[in-house]
Design a protein around this motif. Structure first.
Motif, PDB file in Angstrom:
ATOM      1  N   SER A   1       3.155  -4.799  -7.846  1.00  0.00           N
ATOM      2  CA  SER A   1       2.343  -5.907  -8.610  1.00  0.00           C
ATOM      3  C   SER A   1       1.007  -5.943  -8.694  1.00  0.00           C
ATOM      4  N   GLY A   2       0.506  -5.405  -7.199  1.00  0.00           N
ATOM      5  CA  GLY A   2      -0.880  -5.585  -7.077  1.00  0.00           C
ATOM      6  C   GLY A   2      -1.582  -4.439  -7.908  1.00  0.00           C
ATOM      7  N   SER A   3      -0.931  -3.214  -7.846  1.00  0.00           N
ATOM      8  CA  SER A   3      -1.361  -2.261  -8.730  1.00  0.00           C
ATOM      9  C   SER A   3      -1.358  -2.260 -10.062  1.00  0.00           C
ATOM     10  N   LEU A   4      -0.343  -2.964 -10.518  1.00  0.00           N
ATOM     11  CA  LEU A   4      -0.086  -3.158 -12.080  1.00  0.00           C
ATOM     12  C   LEU A   4      -1.352  -4.232 -12.310  1.00  0.00           C
ATOM     13  N   ILE A   5      -1.624  -5.251 -11.892  1.00  0.00           N
ATOM     14  CA  ILE A   5      -2.648  -6.182 -12.256  1.00  0.00           C
ATOM     15  C   ILE A   5      -3.830  -5.656 -12.132  1.00  0.00           C
ATOM     16  N   ILE A   6      -4.241  -4.955 -10.997  1.00  0.00           N
ATOM     17  CA  ILE A   6      -5.587  -4.445 -10.990  1.00  0.00           C
ATOM     18  C   ILE A   6      -5.904  -3.419 -11.715  1.00  0.00           C
ATOM     19  N   VAL A   7      -5.044  -2.460 -11.848  1.00  0.00           N
ATOM     20  CA  VAL A   7      -5.407  -1.262 -12.947  1.00  0.00           C
ATOM     21  C   VAL A   7      -5.309  -1.674 -14.108  1.00  0.00           C
ATOM     22  N   GLY A   8      -4.476  -2.885 -14.518  1.00  0.00           N
ATOM     23  CA  GLY A   8      -4.089  -3.180 -15.575  1.00  0.00           C
ATOM     24  C   GLY A   8      -5.475  -3.752 -16.405  1.00  0.00           C
ATOM     25  N   LEU A   9      -6.178  -4.714 -15.568  1.00  0.00           N
ATOM     26  CA  LEU A   9      -7.286  -5.216 -15.926  1.00  0.00           C
ATOM     27  C   LEU A   9      -8.558  -4.212 -16.209  1.00  0.00           C
TER      28      LEU A   9
ATOM     29  N   VAL B   1     -11.185  -0.152  -3.732  1.00  0.00           N
ATOM     30  CA  VAL B   1     -10.117  -1.330  -3.816  1.00  0.00           C
ATOM     31  C   VAL B   1     -10.029  -1.864  -2.358  1.00  0.00           C
ATOM     32  N   LEU B   2     -10.276  -1.379  -1.279  1.00  0.00           N
ATOM     33  CA  LEU B   2      -9.750  -1.340   0.084  1.00  0.00           C
ATOM     34  C   LEU B   2     -10.675  -2.606   0.599  1.00  0.00           C
ATOM     35  N   PHE B   3     -11.893  -2.461   0.256  1.00  0.00           N
ATOM     36  CA  PHE B   3     -12.696  -3.346   0.724  1.00  0.00           C
ATOM     37  C   PHE B   3     -12.894  -4.770   0.131  1.00  0.00           C
TER      38      PHE B   3
ATOM     39  N   SER C   1      -2.236  -8.831   0.063  1.00  0.00           N
ATOM     40  CA  SER C   1      -1.148  -9.914  -0.117  1.00  0.00           C
ATOM     41  C   SER C   1       0.305  -9.432   0.141  1.00  0.00           C
ATOM     42  N   ALA C   2       1.101 -10.265   0.972  1.00  0.00           N
ATOM     43  CA  ALA C   2       2.473  -9.743   1.340  1.00  0.00           C
ATOM     44  C   ALA C   2       3.503  -9.999   0.311  1.00  0.00           C
ATOM     45  N   LEU C   3       2.979 -10.904  -0.677  1.00  0.00           N
ATOM     46  CA  LEU C   3       3.972 -11.339  -1.668  1.00  0.00           C
ATOM     47  C   LEU C   3       3.807 -10.640  -3.120  1.00  0.00           C
ATOM     48  N   VAL C   4       4.766 -10.659  -3.807  1.00  0.00           N
ATOM     49  CA  VAL C   4       4.405 -10.485  -5.392  1.00  0.00           C
ATOM     50  C   VAL C   4       3.603 -11.354  -6.073  1.00  0.00           C
ATOM     51  N   SER C   5       2.486 -10.944  -6.423  1.00  0.00           N
ATOM     52  CA  SER C   5       1.526 -11.984  -6.899  1.00  0.00           C
ATOM     53  C   SER C   5       1.202 -11.269  -8.527  1.00  0.00           C
ATOM     54  N   TRP C   6       1.249 -12.249  -9.581  1.00  0.00           N
ATOM     55  CA  TRP C   6       0.492 -11.711 -10.659  1.00  0.00           C
ATOM     56  C   TRP C   6      -1.001 -12.458 -10.859  1.00  0.00           C
ATOM     57  N   ASN C   7      -1.374 -12.901  -9.945  1.00  0.00           N
ATOM     58  CA  ASN C   7      -2.678 -13.609 -10.075  1.00  0.00           C
ATOM     59  C   ASN C   7      -3.652 -13.070  -9.655  1.00  0.00           C
ATOM     60  N   LEU C   8      -4.492 -12.604 -10.641  1.00  0.00           N
ATOM     61  CA  LEU C   8      -5.776 -11.921 -10.322  1.00  0.00           C
ATOM     62  C   LEU C   8      -6.928 -12.423  -9.426  1.00  0.00           C
ATOM     63  N   ASN C   9      -6.761 -13.807  -9.367  1.00  0.00           N
ATOM     64  CA  ASN C   9      -7.746 -14.746  -8.797  1.00  0.00           C
ATOM     65  C   ASN C   9      -7.322 -14.989  -7.121  1.00  0.00           C
TER      66      ASN C   9
ATOM     67  N   LEU D   1      -1.083   0.096  -4.207  1.00  0.00           N
ATOM     68  CA  LEU D   1      -0.121   1.273  -3.415  1.00  0.00           C
ATOM     69  C   LEU D   1      -1.040   2.116  -2.552  1.00  0.00           C
ATOM     70  N   PRO D   2      -2.091   2.678  -3.057  1.00  0.00           N
ATOM     71  CA  PRO D   2      -2.824   3.406  -2.002  1.00  0.00           C
ATOM     72  C   PRO D   2      -3.448   2.224  -0.785  1.00  0.00           C
ATOM     73  N   ALA D   3      -3.697   1.183  -1.152  1.00  0.00           N
ATOM     74  CA  ALA D   3      -4.308   0.116  -0.002  1.00  0.00           C
ATOM     75  C   ALA D   3      -2.952   0.205   0.722  1.00  0.00           C
ATOM     76  N   ALA D   4      -1.808  -0.077   0.301  1.00  0.00           N
ATOM     77  CA  ALA D   4      -0.275  -0.114   1.028  1.00  0.00           C
ATOM     78  C   ALA D   4      -0.171   0.995   1.989  1.00  0.00           C
ATOM     79  N   ILE D   5      -0.498   2.194   1.629  1.00  0.00           N
ATOM     80  CA  ILE D   5      -0.584   3.251   2.577  1.00  0.00           C
ATOM     81  C   ILE D   5      -1.421   3.342   3.498  1.00  0.00           C
ATOM     82  N   TRP D   6      -2.661   3.063   3.191  1.00  0.00           N
ATOM     83  CA  TRP D   6      -3.788   2.910   4.316  1.00  0.00           C
ATOM     84  C   TRP D   6      -3.194   1.773   4.957  1.00  0.00           C
ATOM     85  N   ASN D   7      -2.689   0.880   4.681  1.00  0.00           N
ATOM     86  CA  ASN D   7      -2.122  -0.533   5.655  1.00  0.00           C
ATOM     87  C   ASN D   7      -1.205   0.082   6.709  1.00  0.00           C
ATOM     88  N   ASN D   8      -0.122   0.992   5.985  1.00  0.00           N
ATOM     89  CA  ASN D   8       0.960   1.459   6.967  1.00  0.00           C
ATOM     90  C   ASN D   8       0.212   2.440   8.152  1.00  0.00           C
ATOM     91  N   LEU D   9      -0.708   3.232   7.673  1.00  0.00           N
ATOM     92  CA  LEU D   9      -1.447   3.997   8.777  1.00  0.00           C
ATOM     93  C   LEU D   9      -1.948   3.359   9.668  1.00  0.00           C
TER      94      LEU D   9
END
Lengths: 322, 419, 299
Positions: C89-97, C231-233, C238-246, C252-260
């Protein structure tokens, strides 16, 4: 899918070349002008903000910024090792990727049977869109152990520890960074080279073959020379991607240390301008963090200078043809 | 006869009940805190989501407790109030706290103690939330000739004396076969031909490849505080800078552990959990292994020393100007007390004492209260942290009471005054 | 000369010709072998990555993975990593905007560069080319200083703004090339018929160039979806699905980074699963772009 081989857009080969719009087209002109003004405003803010933060960084570093010692924690801010790291990793990556990429493109066009061609080109195109961070984890999790357990010990015993295989190796370093960079730009070179090679008119190749030339002669003397500018374009695209790489290199390069203050041997660790920013970004709001903005500013200057120089070269080359 | 049986039965039951009650107390902390956290119904959500992050040292603990805290309030308010932990380094935690982007900054290094920040320490509360050991992880390999050595090493582990650790980190010891190291590992011996040789001299990865964290690491600071105790000539005061003898630097603990795992001959340092996750053994220091209980022994002894010193309180404020010689590490908790596993330290949540509004202040105070109380115990042990001693929890509570917000112009305590 | 000499000469010439052919053919075989070797050398790492992606990442692909939120694994349940619904959801809204902002800006800017040819526009074109080459970390650093530190918040739309810095220059360069590829005769004909330049542009040139423009935008999009540094900085998490840009969001790349950052081998393994989903997204857009291109070219 064809790719834009050259980022050059300022020489107006077939453009409109209008200096202003005449006639009652005010709205159109107004719209375009507004966008241009907006974009320029954003650029000005961008440069201004960076400079505003970079100037204290330059003051903090003083003339030492042109020095050869970089140790962020200890307050030494000589950027030359970072610049050297940037150049060395990119050059090594291109040295590996260019011949391999060109050869692969030739193989795809002339060697591989039609049915396999689609499979291979799909693989290559898929890899062109793999994000950098994935290359980073592949490098760290797959290549890094292999280097330490297999490749590096063999290189050391085979060469007896002679340069450039001297000194201790840690796996991380400019070699690992260069290898992963090379794999990253390989799809770009293959894709662009393939386009350019395929664009060579069939009459030329078939004519040469009918004259009794062998395949390699056709490739060497007919195909490659006519692709020269395209290959140069591929190289500059690849170099652009390699120079701009941040996240993957941040995990793979190992940092500038006392044992490797310069990238002077293959096993050396190091850092690049952008990777160093990413690594030290945690302290960016502290007092020494301003130096990171100075690095960003230097990056801007280098990229700007290289772009400008590149286009001067292209413009001169085009003048020769005219 | 029956009467005496009855009375002794009652006495027995009463004493059993007392034992049960006091052990329940010892396990759950003061009853008022647990009740407070369970019964609190006022949970207003701050206007914008609060952010927290910083040291990788506490990352595992916060990540174990945060899902529980956000799961308690089923309407999801807690998750909306406070975003997930962003693990970077202690330096990042403090820097982002200073510039206002984090509302809670986690750092193993107290403010101003490493010379990286100049904060007015009276404006911040530094709350101890985690206690853990720094594991010295190693990767010593043997080729197929010396398989017996590998099994010996797996069985007994690597034992280093404190002085030896210091010499490895200052670069004077360069190989695993060095006499200082073999002297403390008499059990790692095999017979080669007719002579008994120490396994460490037969390692296929002779050179010690020291890995360091990049600047700003609190784990480095904890380690250097220990090195200051055993090798003060080369480590006159602890810093969070990288070690100059290192051959490569890693950006955080999560990168350090796999780096050691993939490099024969490597030697590094991480918070305990990271080493275990990656299947790495950690060295014994002075014969003592890095375990939860050994760190507890170190902390208990260390607290006695701190209370006996000239410090007025645990985690005393630091001077606003940093002079290395003036930083009294005994005052703020780095524990190398002479008992138990010596390389251990506390980690702090640092927050501004005065918050903008009630919702922010309460969210911060309650989350940190949860972390320091309910979040310890088995949650901590399973994540390879030592649960905070009761005395330290009491200090945390005292510090948390310093978090205030303005109500009608008066600074009001965020936590209930009944605690 | 005598017949013998002629025969000898003929034999000598024939021998020379044959040996030359042999030499050239051997050389040709050598070159073929080299080219084949290059192919093999290229294929090995490429297939290694693919096998990692599919082999290591494929085990994570499941409906649960796509719909559950991220969960930080405990030490006693290291396999409980949850899913990536919040990152999707994060990728969709951020890239979408980012796309919503970048596409009109890039196209209009390309039109401006194409229409005007004065000093200012030449400078603008140079600036755009320079921005194409800048490392993304510079934009991330700028966004951090300009947006996060000033407002003291980590918000999703800051990430979108940072991504615009990457998408706009790349799309502009490509769109200009697409507009230039339209034959000048079309433009001249339109103007000769008395149409206003805006009409010519929007009715003739832009539609003709549209397939190439769309292809370029999809290319830029596929790069943008995979961008980590800017985007990372600035977006927080957000640990939850969120459609709120505010609010904060994770991509998804940030999720990869967080996993590492978690340091556990299983979390690192999950990175391949996330990467696979990311690439499938990118491929989806790629294929969309190609369908669009094919349908446009059919007309």
């Amino acid at each position: 899918m064809s790719t834009n081989t050259s980022p050059e857009i300022t020489t107006n080969a077939t453009g409109q070349g209008r200096k202003s719009l005449t006639g009652g087209d005010g709205a159109y002109r107004g719209l375009l002008s507004t966008i241009v003004v907006l974009v320029l405003a954003v650029v000005v803010v961008f440069v201004f903000k960076l400079a505003q933060q970079a100037i204290p960084g330059f003051k903090l570093a003083g003339w030492g910024i042109f020095g050869g010692t970089w140790n962020f924690g200890a307050g030494q801010y000589g950027v030359l090792p970072l610049v050297a790291g940037t150049l060395v990793t990119t050059t090594l990556a291109l040295l590996f990727a260019l011949p391999v990429g060109l050869g692969t493109a030739l193989a795809i066009t002339y060697l591989i049977p039609q049915r396999l061609r689609l499979v291979v080109t799909s693989i290559v195109e898929l890899l062109a869109v793999v994000p950098s961070i994935v290359y980073g984890i592949w490098g760290l999790l797959t290549i890094y152990p292999w280097l330490n357990t297999t490749l590096f010990p063999h290189l050391v015993s085979w060469s007896g520890g002679a340069w450039p295989f001297n000194g201790t190796y840690v796996g991380q370093g400019i070699f690992l960074g260069a290898i992963v960079l090379a794999i990253m730009v390989l799809p770009i070179i293959i894709a662009v080279s393939r386009d350019v090679i395929a664009a060579v008119p069939k009459e030329l190749t078939e004519g040469a073959l009918s004259l009794g030339a062998t395949r390699s002669q056709v490739i060497r003397k007919v195909v490659l020379p006519s692709c020269r500018s395209g290959i140069v374009g591929a190289t500059s695209l690849a170099a652009g991607r390699a120079l701009g790489e941040t996240i993957a290199l941040a995990t793979l390069l190992g940092g500038i240390t006392t044992t490797s203050p310069w990238p002077d041997r293959l096993f050396a660790t190091g850092s690049t301008l952008s990777a160093e920013i990413a690594i030290e970004i945690g302290g960016i709001t502290g007092p020494p963090g301003k130096v990171l903005f100075s690095l960003a500013f230097i990056l801007m200057v280098i990229v700007g200078g290289a772009t400008y120089a590149g286009r001067v070269i292209v413009r001169n080359a085009q003048k020769k043809f005219q | 006869m029956k009467k005496s049986y009855r009375s002794s039965a009652v006495a027995l039951a009463a004493s059993l009940a007392m034992v049960a009650f006091s052990s329940a107390q010892a396990f759950a902390g003061t009853p008022t805190v647990a009740q407070y956290l369970a019964n609190d119904n006022v949970k207003t959500v701050p206007a914008s989501q609060l952010a927290m992050g910083g040291s990788s040292f506490d990352a595992n603990l916060v990540n174990a407790d945060y899902p529980i805290w956000t799961g308690q309030d089923q309407s999801g308010k807690n998750a909306a109030s406070l975003s997930a932990y962003q693990s970077h380094s202690s330096g990042t935690g403090r820097a982002n706290l200073m510039n206002g982007t984090y509302q809670i900054g986690f750092s193993d290094v107290p403010l101003n103690a490493a010379g990286q920040d100049t904060a007015d320490t009276t404006a911040y509360a530094q709350i101890p939330v985690a206690l853990g050991g720094v594991s010295l992880i190693y990767n010593i390999t043997f080729d197929s000739q010396h398989v017996a050595c590998q099994s010996l090493l797996n069985q007994y582990g690597l034992n280093l004396s404190g002085v030896t650790v210091g010499h490895i980190f200052d670069g004077s010891i360069k190989s695993w076969g060095d006499s200082q190291i073999t002297a403390t590992n008499p059990k790692l011996v095999v017979t080669v031909g007719k002579t008994k040789t120490n396994c460490l001299t037969l390692s296929s990865s002779e050179t010690i490849k020291l890995l360091s964290r990049t600047a700003g690491s609190g784990t480095t600071f904890i380690l250097q505080d220990y090195l200051n105790a055993v090798d003060s000539a080369n480590f006159p005061y602890p810093t969070s800078n990288a070690f100059s003898a290192a051959v490569a630097t890693e950006s955080n603990s999560a990168a350090m552990a796999p780096a050691v795992a993939g490099l024969p001959g490597a030697f590094g340092y991480v918070e305990q959990g990271y080493g275990i996750q990656n299947g790495l053994k950690s060295a014994l220091v002075g014969g003592v292994a890095d375990t939860v209980s050994n760190v507890a022994a170190d902390a208990t002894q260390g607290l006695k020393l701190i209370n006996a010193s000239t410090c007025n309180s645990f985690s005393t404020d630091q001077p606003t100007t940093y002079v290395a010689a003036n930083v009294n590490t005994q005052c703020f908790t780095i524990v190398n007390s002479g008992k138990g596993y010596p390389i251990a330290g506390f980690s702090y949540a640092i927050v501004a004492k005065h918050q903008a509004d009630q919702a922010t202040a309460e969210t911060i105070a309650k989350f940190l209260l949860f972390l320091a109380y309910n979040g310890q115990g088995n949650n901590a042990i399973n994540a390879y942290y030592t649960p905070l001693p009761a005395a330290v929890q009491a200090v945390a509570l005292t510090k948390l009471k310093e978090i205030t917000y303005s109500r009608n112009g008066v600074a009001t305590q965020a936590l209930s005054t009944t605690l | 000369m005598t017949m013998t000499n002629a025969t000898e000469a003929r034999d000598i010439i024939r021998a020379k010709a044959l040996s030359s052919v042999k030499r050239r053919e051997n050389l040709s075989r050598l070159y073929t072998a080299t080219v084949a070797l290059a192919l093999v050398v290229a294929i090995i790492p490429l297939t290694s990555i693919i096998s990692d992606l599919v082999g290591k990442g494929g085990q994570f692909l499941s409906w649960g993975f796509l719909t559950q939120n991220v969960h930080t694994p405990g030490f006693n349940d290291p396999h409980n990593v949850g899913g990536i619904a919040n990152a999707i959801s994060g990728s969709l809204i951020i890239v979408g905007l980012a796309v919503l902002i970048s596409v009109p800006v890039a196209i209009l800017l390309a039109m401006a560069i194409h229409e005007f040819n004065n000093r200012i526009m030449k400078t603008v074109a140079v600036i755009v080319e320079v921005f194409v080459g800048l490392p993304s970390v510079v934009f991330g650093v700028f966004a951090f200083i300009a947006l996060v530190v000033t407002t003291k918040h980590f918000l999703a739309y800051y990430g979108s703004l940072a991504l615009c810095f990457i998408m706009v220059p790349v799309s502009t360069v490509n769109s200009v090339a697409a507009l230039r590829a339209v034959p000048a005769t079309l433009n001249e004909a339109g103007l000769a018929l008395g149409s206003k330049p805006s009409r010519v542009m929007f009715r003739v040139i832009f539609p003709t160039a549209l397939p190439r423009i769309m292809t370029g935008i999809f290319l830029a999009l596929s790069r943008t979806v995979g961008e980590t540094a800017p985007v990372l900085f600035v977006t927080g998490s957000s640990a939850l699905v969120s459609w709120n840009l505010n609010k904060g969001a994770t991509t998804l790349p940030a999720a990869i980074w967080n996993n590492l950052q978690q340091g556990s081998p299983y979390a690192a393994l999950e990175c391949w699963g996330i990467a696979l989903v990311l690439i499938l997204f990118v491929f989806f857009f790629n294929i969309l772009g190609r369908i669009f291109l094919a349908r446009a070219e059919k007309k």
